[in-house]
Design an enzyme around this catalytic site. Structure first.
Site, PDB file in Angstrom:
ATOM      1  CB  ALA A  63      -1.094  -0.016   1.422  1.00  0.00           C
ATOM      2  N   GLY A 108       0.631  -4.795   1.036  1.00  0.00           N
ATOM      3  CA  GLY A 108      -0.444  -4.928   0.070  1.00  0.00           C
ATOM      4  C   GLY A 108      -0.074  -5.758  -1.071  1.00  0.00           C
ATOM      5  CD  GLU A 111      -2.145  -7.184   2.861  1.00  0.00           C
ATOM      6  OE1 GLU A 111      -1.739  -6.300   2.615  1.00  0.00           O
ATOM      7  OE2 GLU A 111      -2.751  -7.458   4.004  1.00  0.00           O
ATOM      8  CD  GLU A 131       1.627  -5.030   5.764  1.00  0.00           C
ATOM      9  OE1 GLU A 131       2.217  -6.151   6.113  1.00  0.00           O
ATOM     10  OE2 GLU A 131       1.018  -4.944   4.839  1.00  0.00           O
TER      11      GLU A 131
HETATM   12  N1  CAA Z   1       4.582   3.263  -0.831  1.00  0.00           N
HETATM   13  C1  CAA Z   1       5.018   4.483  -1.249  1.00  0.00           C
HETATM   14  N2  CAA Z   1       6.178   4.522  -2.104  1.00  0.00           N
HETATM   15  C2  CAA Z   1       7.178   3.352  -2.006  1.00  0.00           C
HETATM   16  C3  CAA Z   1       6.710   2.177  -1.319  1.00  0.00           C
HETATM   17  C4  CAA Z   1       5.418   2.078  -0.791  1.00  0.00           C
HETATM   18  N3  CAA Z   1       4.837   1.182  -0.048  1.00  0.00           N
HETATM   19  N4  CAA Z   1       7.691   1.027  -1.367  1.00  0.00           N
HETATM   20  C5  CAA Z   1       8.547   1.838  -2.183  1.00  0.00           C
HETATM   21  N5  CAA Z   1       8.324   2.899  -2.513  1.00  0.00           N
HETATM   22  C6  CAA Z   1       8.966   4.241  -3.208  1.00  0.00           C
HETATM   23  C7  CAA Z   1       9.993   4.865  -2.322  1.00  0.00           C
HETATM   24  O1  CAA Z   1       9.777   5.679  -1.436  1.00  0.00           O
HETATM   25  C8  CAA Z   1      11.169   5.332  -3.489  1.00  0.00           C
HETATM   26  O2  CAA Z   1      10.435   6.626  -3.918  1.00  0.00           O
HETATM   27  P1  CAA Z   1      11.608   7.734  -4.243  1.00  0.00           P
HETATM   28  O3  CAA Z   1      12.461   7.207  -5.468  1.00  0.00           O
HETATM   29  O4  CAA Z   1      10.795   8.970  -4.755  1.00  0.00           O
HETATM   30  O5  CAA Z   1      12.103   7.863  -2.731  1.00  0.00           O
HETATM   31  C9  CAA Z   1      10.811   4.356  -4.418  1.00  0.00           C
HETATM   32  O6  CAA Z   1       9.710   3.698  -4.280  1.00  0.00           O
HETATM   33  C10 CAA Z   1      12.073   3.156  -4.786  1.00  0.00           C
HETATM   34  O7  CAA Z   1      12.073   2.741  -3.519  1.00  0.00           O
HETATM   35  P2  CAA Z   1      13.368   2.590  -2.381  1.00  0.00           P
HETATM   36  O8  CAA Z   1      14.410   3.691  -2.892  1.00  0.00           O
HETATM   37  O9  CAA Z   1      13.052   2.607  -1.069  1.00  0.00           O
HETATM   38  O10 CAA Z   1      14.179   1.553  -3.124  1.00  0.00           O
HETATM   39  P3  CAA Z   1      15.055   0.285  -2.236  1.00  0.00           P
HETATM   40  O11 CAA Z   1      15.526  -0.676  -3.306  1.00  0.00           O
HETATM   41  O12 CAA Z   1      16.074   1.004  -1.391  1.00  0.00           O
HETATM   42  O13 CAA Z   1      14.080  -0.627  -1.078  1.00  0.00           O
HETATM   43  C11 CAA Z   1      12.138  -1.724  -0.715  1.00  0.00           C
HETATM   44  C12 CAA Z   1      13.063  -1.423  -1.894  1.00  0.00           C
HETATM   45  C13 CAA Z   1      12.689  -2.772   0.122  1.00  0.00           C
HETATM   46  C14 CAA Z   1      10.819  -2.460  -1.228  1.00  0.00           C
HETATM   47  C15 CAA Z   1      11.756  -0.342   0.016  1.00  0.00           C
HETATM   48  O14 CAA Z   1      11.239   0.515  -0.899  1.00  0.00           O
HETATM   49  C16 CAA Z   1      10.543  -0.722   1.274  1.00  0.00           C
HETATM   50  O15 CAA Z   1      10.835  -1.264   2.140  1.00  0.00           O
HETATM   51  N6  CAA Z   1       9.337  -0.189   0.659  1.00  0.00           N
HETATM   52  C17 CAA Z   1       8.278  -0.215   1.519  1.00  0.00           C
HETATM   53  C18 CAA Z   1       7.550  -1.621   1.604  1.00  0.00           C
HETATM   54  C19 CAA Z   1       6.477  -2.017   2.714  1.00  0.00           C
HETATM   55  O16 CAA Z   1       6.677  -1.454   4.028  1.00  0.00           O
HETATM   56  N7  CAA Z   1       5.314  -2.057   2.296  1.00  0.00           N
HETATM   57  C20 CAA Z   1       4.368  -2.369   3.180  1.00  0.00           C
HETATM   58  C21 CAA Z   1       3.223  -0.912   3.108  1.00  0.00           C
HETATM   59  S1  CAA Z   1       2.039  -0.896   4.143  1.00  0.00           S
HETATM   60  C22 CAA Z   1       0.899  -1.846   3.617  1.00  0.00           C
HETATM   61  O17 CAA Z   1       0.899  -2.531   2.513  1.00  0.00           O
HETATM   62  C23 CAA Z   1      -0.083  -1.942   4.669  1.00  0.00           C
HETATM   63  C24 CAA Z   1      -1.416  -2.774   4.174  1.00  0.00           C
HETATM   64  O18 CAA Z   1      -1.429  -3.983   4.315  1.00  0.00           O
HETATM   65  C25 CAA Z   1      -2.775  -2.339   3.482  1.00  0.00           C
END
Ligand code: CAA
Length: 255
Positions: A63, A108, A111, A131
């Protein structure tokens, strides 16, 4: 457009197209996924969907974290409902669904893959429900669909550690059905989809899929009884006549 839809003869490939944000699911992406699924449901030729992500890095990183910042109860509830509506539409439609997981499938994103019937992953794929590290819980169905697929103990480990697991482990725990090289991912998913759609009773596939999905919500005696009734009903729909006659005549069945 955040979602690309490519229709083939009787199935479609739905590609999440928000590569810069690792195909994260904001409200607009969720709404476009629903629109695409609705379009496939209304097209009677379409019997399956393969869901994948643009690029070589992520299927979907979850998400959209920026959209969740500062939500109050009502807004958070609305966001979770949008996610659930989307996942339920995929799981509850008559479309056979395959997630072709081409990289990160987190939160998500995992999911979304869990809402599909079958998951095929590329070797570089990484899975997780991170999460709780954000002070959240999986909110698009993960707490319920993951334990039904991999069992409660493994699901709790994945949810409570938030660890990323690799494709090899995902295969071992039954989270994915197959692991292939990245360039083989879509060909493998398409090959499987075509196999499932060819020479198979259309109604038979629908009913078998429905029994598997809905059965886990019922006590075993009730779901077994439902199977008996559904089996009998098949004979009123004409497909067994075609399939059995073709077999006895040593021919391929056409449904
Ligand atoms: N939402 C919004 N933006 C996201 C994102 C997310 N879930 N995941 C990655 N991005 C964005 C980053 O902010 C980044 O944007 P910018 O270039 O503008 O800074 C871009 O995508 C590239 O990501 P990274 O620079 O972080 O890439 P990385 O290779 O260093 O890391 C990753 C990759 C490990 C996947 C890391 O991006 C990460 O941990 N992402 C978040 C994953 C996460 O926590 N997901 C769960 C979300 S909560 C959820 O899903 C709730 C639910 O169940 C409803």
């Amino acid at each position: 457009m955040y979602v690309e839809l490519e229709k083939k003869e009787n199935y479609a490939i739905l590609t999440l197209n928000r590569e810069k944000a690792l195909n994260a699911l904001n409200s607009e992406v969720l709404s476009e996924i629903r629109e695409a699924i609705r379009e496939l449901i209304s097209d009677t030729k379409m019997r399956g969907v393969i869901i994948t992500g643009k690029g070589e890095k992520a299927f979907c990183a979850g998400a959209d974290i920026t959209e969740m910042k500062g939500l109050n109860f009502d807004q958070a509830e609305e966001f979770a409902r949008k996610g659930h509506k989307t996942m339920n539409m995929i799981a509850g439609s008559d479309l056979i669904s395959i997630a072709a997981i081409n990289g990160y499938a987190l939160g998500g994103g995992l999911e979304l893959a869990l809402a599909c019937d079958i998951r095929i992953a590329s070797k570089n794929a990484k899975f997780g429900l991170p999460e709780t590290g954000l002070g959240l819980i999986p909110g698009f169905g993960g707490t319920q669909r993951l334990p039904r697929i991999v069992g409660r103990g493994i699901a709790l480990e994945i949810i409570l550690t938030g660890d990323h697991i690799d494709s090899e482990r995902a295969l071992k725990i039954g989270l994915v059905n197959h692991v292939v090289e990245l360039q083989e991912l879509l060909p493998k998913a398409e090959e499987m989809m075509q196999k499932m759609l060819k020479y198979k009773g259309v109604e038979a596939q629908k009913v078998a899929r429905w029994l598997v999905h809905s059965g886990s919500e019922l006590p075993l005696t009730a779901s077994l009884e439902r199977e008996v009734n559904a089996f009998a009903e098949m004979f009123e729909k004409g497909e067994p006549e075609k399939g059995i006659t073709a077999f006895l005549n040593k021919q391929k069945p056409e449904f």
